[in-house]
Write a protein that holds these residues in place. Structure first.
Motif, PDB file in Angstrom:
ATOM      1  N   GLU A 146       7.493  -3.947  10.336  1.00  0.00           N
ATOM      2  CA  GLU A 146       7.363  -3.556   8.928  1.00  0.00           C
ATOM      3  C   GLU A 146       8.714  -3.433   8.241  1.00  0.00           C
ATOM      4  OE1 GLU A 146       3.666  -1.874  10.968  1.00  0.00           O
ATOM      5  OE2 GLU A 146       5.790  -2.180  11.438  1.00  0.00           O
ATOM      6  N   THR A 147       9.748  -3.087   9.010  1.00  0.00           N
ATOM      7  CA  THR A 147      11.078  -2.946   8.413  1.00  0.00           C
ATOM      8  C   THR A 147      11.564  -4.279   7.864  1.00  0.00           C
ATOM      9  OG1 THR A 147      12.098  -3.306  10.590  1.00  0.00           O
ATOM     10  CG2 THR A 147      11.691  -1.023   9.940  1.00  0.00           C
ATOM     11  N   GLN A 148      11.364  -5.321   8.619  1.00  0.00           N
ATOM     12  CA  GLN A 148      11.793  -6.664   8.212  1.00  0.00           C
ATOM     13  C   GLN A 148      10.946  -7.175   7.049  1.00  0.00           C
ATOM     14  OE1 GLN A 148      12.277  -9.360  11.536  1.00  0.00           O
ATOM     15  NE2 GLN A 148      11.626 -11.102  10.287  1.00  0.00           N
ATOM     16  N   ILE A 149       9.639  -6.961   7.121  1.00  0.00           N
ATOM     17  CA  ILE A 149       8.738  -7.413   6.056  1.00  0.00           C
ATOM     18  C   ILE A 149       9.089  -6.715   4.743  1.00  0.00           C
ATOM     19  CG2 ILE A 149       6.335  -7.445   5.278  1.00  0.00           C
ATOM     20  CD1 ILE A 149       5.550  -7.591   8.284  1.00  0.00           C
ATOM     21  N   TYR A 150       9.389  -5.425   4.821  1.00  0.00           N
ATOM     22  CA  TYR A 150       9.717  -4.666   3.609  1.00  0.00           C
ATOM     23  C   TYR A 150      10.929  -5.266   2.909  1.00  0.00           C
ATOM     24  CZ  TYR A 150      10.954  -0.872   0.478  1.00  0.00           C
ATOM     25  OH  TYR A 150      11.285  -0.144  -0.657  1.00  0.00           O
ATOM     26  N   LEU A 151      11.991  -5.555   3.647  1.00  0.00           N
ATOM     27  CA  LEU A 151      13.197  -6.112   3.033  1.00  0.00           C
ATOM     28  C   LEU A 151      12.941  -7.510   2.479  1.00  0.00           C
ATOM     29  CD1 LEU A 151      15.981  -4.928   5.500  1.00  0.00           C
ATOM     30  CD2 LEU A 151      15.551  -4.102   3.177  1.00  0.00           C
ATOM     31  N   ASN A 152      12.144  -8.290   3.179  1.00  0.00           N
ATOM     32  CA  ASN A 152      11.815  -9.632   2.690  1.00  0.00           C
ATOM     33  C   ASN A 152      11.104  -9.549   1.343  1.00  0.00           C
ATOM     34  OD1 ASN A 152      11.520 -12.434   2.684  1.00  0.00           O
ATOM     35  ND2 ASN A 152       9.618 -12.354   3.835  1.00  0.00           N
ATOM     36  N   ARG A 153      10.148  -8.623   1.222  1.00  0.00           N
ATOM     37  CA  ARG A 153       9.419  -8.484  -0.024  1.00  0.00           C
ATOM     38  C   ARG A 153      10.267  -7.869  -1.118  1.00  0.00           C
ATOM     39  NH1 ARG A 153       7.053 -10.574   1.995  1.00  0.00           N
ATOM     40  NH2 ARG A 153       5.037  -9.958   2.793  1.00  0.00           N
ATOM     41  N   LEU A 154      11.151  -6.945  -0.748  1.00  0.00           N
ATOM     42  CA  LEU A 154      12.011  -6.315  -1.752  1.00  0.00           C
ATOM     43  C   LEU A 154      12.954  -7.335  -2.384  1.00  0.00           C
ATOM     44  CD1 LEU A 154      13.043  -3.862  -3.275  1.00  0.00           C
ATOM     45  CD2 LEU A 154      14.510  -3.323  -1.309  1.00  0.00           C
ATOM     46  N   SER A 155      13.432  -8.291  -1.612  1.00  0.00           N
ATOM     47  CA  SER A 155      14.310  -9.314  -2.199  1.00  0.00           C
ATOM     48  C   SER A 155      13.547 -10.137  -3.234  1.00  0.00           C
ATOM     49  CB  SER A 155      14.903 -10.209  -1.110  1.00  0.00           C
ATOM     50  OG  SER A 155      13.894 -10.935  -0.452  1.00  0.00           O
ATOM     51  N   ASP A 156      12.257 -10.410  -2.972  1.00  0.00           N
ATOM     52  CA  ASP A 156      11.427 -11.101  -3.965  1.00  0.00           C
ATOM     53  C   ASP A 156      11.249 -10.229  -5.211  1.00  0.00           C
ATOM     54  OD1 ASP A 156      11.064 -13.250  -2.201  1.00  0.00           O
ATOM     55  OD2 ASP A 156       9.269 -12.347  -1.325  1.00  0.00           O
ATOM     56  N   TRP A 157      11.036  -8.939  -4.997  1.00  0.00           N
ATOM     57  CA  TRP A 157      10.896  -7.990  -6.107  1.00  0.00           C
ATOM     58  C   TRP A 157      12.143  -8.011  -6.987  1.00  0.00           C
ATOM     59  CZ3 TRP A 157      13.219  -3.656  -8.121  1.00  0.00           C
ATOM     60  CH2 TRP A 157      12.431  -2.776  -8.888  1.00  0.00           C
ATOM     61  N   LEU A 158      13.302  -8.052  -6.365  1.00  0.00           N
ATOM     62  CA  LEU A 158      14.552  -8.050  -7.131  1.00  0.00           C
ATOM     63  C   LEU A 158      14.747  -9.350  -7.903  1.00  0.00           C
ATOM     64  CD1 LEU A 158      16.745  -6.223  -4.510  1.00  0.00           C
ATOM     65  CD2 LEU A 158      16.435  -5.483  -6.884  1.00  0.00           C
ATOM     66  N   PHE A 159      14.243 -10.452  -7.362  1.00  0.00           N
ATOM     67  CA  PHE A 159      14.335 -11.716  -8.090  1.00  0.00           C
ATOM     68  C   PHE A 159      13.517 -11.651  -9.378  1.00  0.00           C
ATOM     69  CE2 PHE A 159      12.637 -15.886  -9.181  1.00  0.00           C
ATOM     70  CZ  PHE A 159      13.815 -16.601  -9.356  1.00  0.00           C
ATOM     71  N   VAL A 160      12.259 -11.230  -9.273  1.00  0.00           N
ATOM     72  CA  VAL A 160      11.441 -11.162 -10.486  1.00  0.00           C
ATOM     73  C   VAL A 160      11.948 -10.055 -11.415  1.00  0.00           C
ATOM     74  CG1 VAL A 160       9.404 -12.137  -9.368  1.00  0.00           C
ATOM     75  CG2 VAL A 160       9.664  -9.656  -9.462  1.00  0.00           C
ATOM     76  N   MET A 161      12.589  -9.036 -10.843  1.00  0.00           N
ATOM     77  CA  MET A 161      13.169  -7.996 -11.677  1.00  0.00           C
ATOM     78  C   MET A 161      14.302  -8.558 -12.534  1.00  0.00           C
ATOM     79  SD  MET A 161      12.816  -5.050 -12.715  1.00  0.00           S
ATOM     80  CE  MET A 161      11.386  -5.021 -11.636  1.00  0.00           C
ATOM     81  N   GLY A 162      15.099  -9.458 -11.965  1.00  0.00           N
ATOM     82  CA  GLY A 162      16.140 -10.118 -12.753  1.00  0.00           C
ATOM     83  C   GLY A 162      15.545 -10.863 -13.932  1.00  0.00           C
ATOM     84  N   ARG A 163      14.413 -11.522 -13.708  1.00  0.00           N
ATOM     85  CA  ARG A 163      13.743 -12.244 -14.794  1.00  0.00           C
ATOM     86  C   ARG A 163      13.200 -11.272 -15.849  1.00  0.00           C
ATOM     87  NH1 ARG A 163       9.706 -16.676 -14.071  1.00  0.00           N
ATOM     88  NH2 ARG A 163      10.846 -17.399 -15.915  1.00  0.00           N
ATOM     89  N   LEU A 164      12.605 -10.169 -15.382  1.00  0.00           N
ATOM     90  CA  LEU A 164      12.083  -9.175 -16.317  1.00  0.00           C
ATOM     91  C   LEU A 164      13.191  -8.576 -17.166  1.00  0.00           C
ATOM     92  CD1 LEU A 164       9.714  -7.414 -17.350  1.00  0.00           C
ATOM     93  CD2 LEU A 164      10.288  -5.785 -15.534  1.00  0.00           C
ATOM     94  N   ILE A 165      14.309  -8.291 -16.549  1.00  0.00           N
ATOM     95  CA  ILE A 165      15.447  -7.723 -17.280  1.00  0.00           C
ATOM     96  C   ILE A 165      15.869  -8.660 -18.395  1.00  0.00           C
ATOM     97  CG2 ILE A 165      17.917  -7.244 -17.070  1.00  0.00           C
ATOM     98  CD1 ILE A 165      17.237  -6.044 -14.273  1.00  0.00           C
ATOM     99  N   SER A 166      16.001  -9.947 -18.091  1.00  0.00           N
ATOM    100  CA  SER A 166      16.401 -10.913 -19.114  1.00  0.00           C
ATOM    101  C   SER A 166      15.389 -10.940 -20.254  1.00  0.00           C
ATOM    102  CB  SER A 166      16.549 -12.310 -18.496  1.00  0.00           C
ATOM    103  OG  SER A 166      17.614 -12.334 -17.572  1.00  0.00           O
ATOM    104  N   GLN A 167      14.106 -10.896 -19.895  1.00  0.00           N
ATOM    105  CA  GLN A 167      13.059 -10.923 -20.919  1.00  0.00           C
ATOM    106  C   GLN A 167      13.117  -9.670 -21.783  1.00  0.00           C
ATOM    107  OE1 GLN A 167       8.815  -9.969 -20.065  1.00  0.00           O
ATOM    108  NE2 GLN A 167       8.446 -12.131 -20.494  1.00  0.00           N
TER     109      GLN A 167
END
Length: 199
Positions: A159-180
């Protein structure tokens, strides 16, 4: 627990002590992994503070999400600072499948209101966007270090590895949301561009 002594001098010779009391080198894979998680948490704190300074940003849930994620990263660091055989899941908070599901739900919600990507995006356009991407790349590094740790110590929970993998995806879409939210055009990778010329 009260932290009354800040410096102990134990690490002056390159070693440290895990939560279990076991002594370990500061160059160990486990230390690299939870040290990078700590670094990531610091970037998340900076991102949260930067967003608070933007009057255009009216998304209150995002501040709550960032606070939740910072706490989850602290939990993750605490877990990695504890050899698996010493984990007490009845008393110690660890990242879980439910935490991953929360990230996935937020990713899906954000993506529903985003235009489809026609090309790769570059970090930039606003300091908040760039900070989100720095956090994303640090998160990816933490994930790689955790993969190496789990090769060396297979009993570290997946679960530790899965969490970080998903968090990096979260941060990518967060970058897009911030720009919007801030009205900043996304910086797109120019795949076909003139060759650089030298004077």
């Amino acid at each position: 627990m009260r932290l009354t002594k800040i410096y102990t001098k134990i690490g002056d010779k390159g070693g440290t002590t895990l939560a279990s009391g076991e002594k370990i080198s500061k160059a160990a894979l486990r230390l690299e992994a939870y040290g990078t998680v700590d670094e990531l948490n610091s970037w998340m704190g900076l991102l949260r503070d930067q967003i608070k300074l933007q009057p255009e940003f009216q998304t209150h849930w995002l501040d709550q999400s960032l606070e939740r994620i910072q706490n989850e990263l602290f939990d993750l660091g605490g877990e990695l600072a504890t050899p698996t055989k010493h984990l007490n899941l009845d008393k110690q908070r660890v990242v879980s499948a439910e935490d991953v599901a929360s990230l996935e739900q937020e990713i899906d919600t954000i993506n529903e209101n985003m235009p489809p990507l026609a090309n790769f995006v570059l970090p930039g356009g606003h300091v908040c966007n760039s900070t989100a991407h720095i956090a994303r790349t640090v998160c990816r590094r933490a994930e790689r270090e955790l993969v190496r740790l789990r090769i060396d110590e297979p009993d570290v929970r997946g679960e530790t590895q899965i969490y970080l993998n998903r968090l990096s995806d979260w941060l990518f879409v967060m970058g897009r949301l911030i720009s919007q939210q801030l009205g900043c055009p996304e910086v797109l990778w120019q795949q076909k561009r003139p060759a650089a010329t030298r004077k």
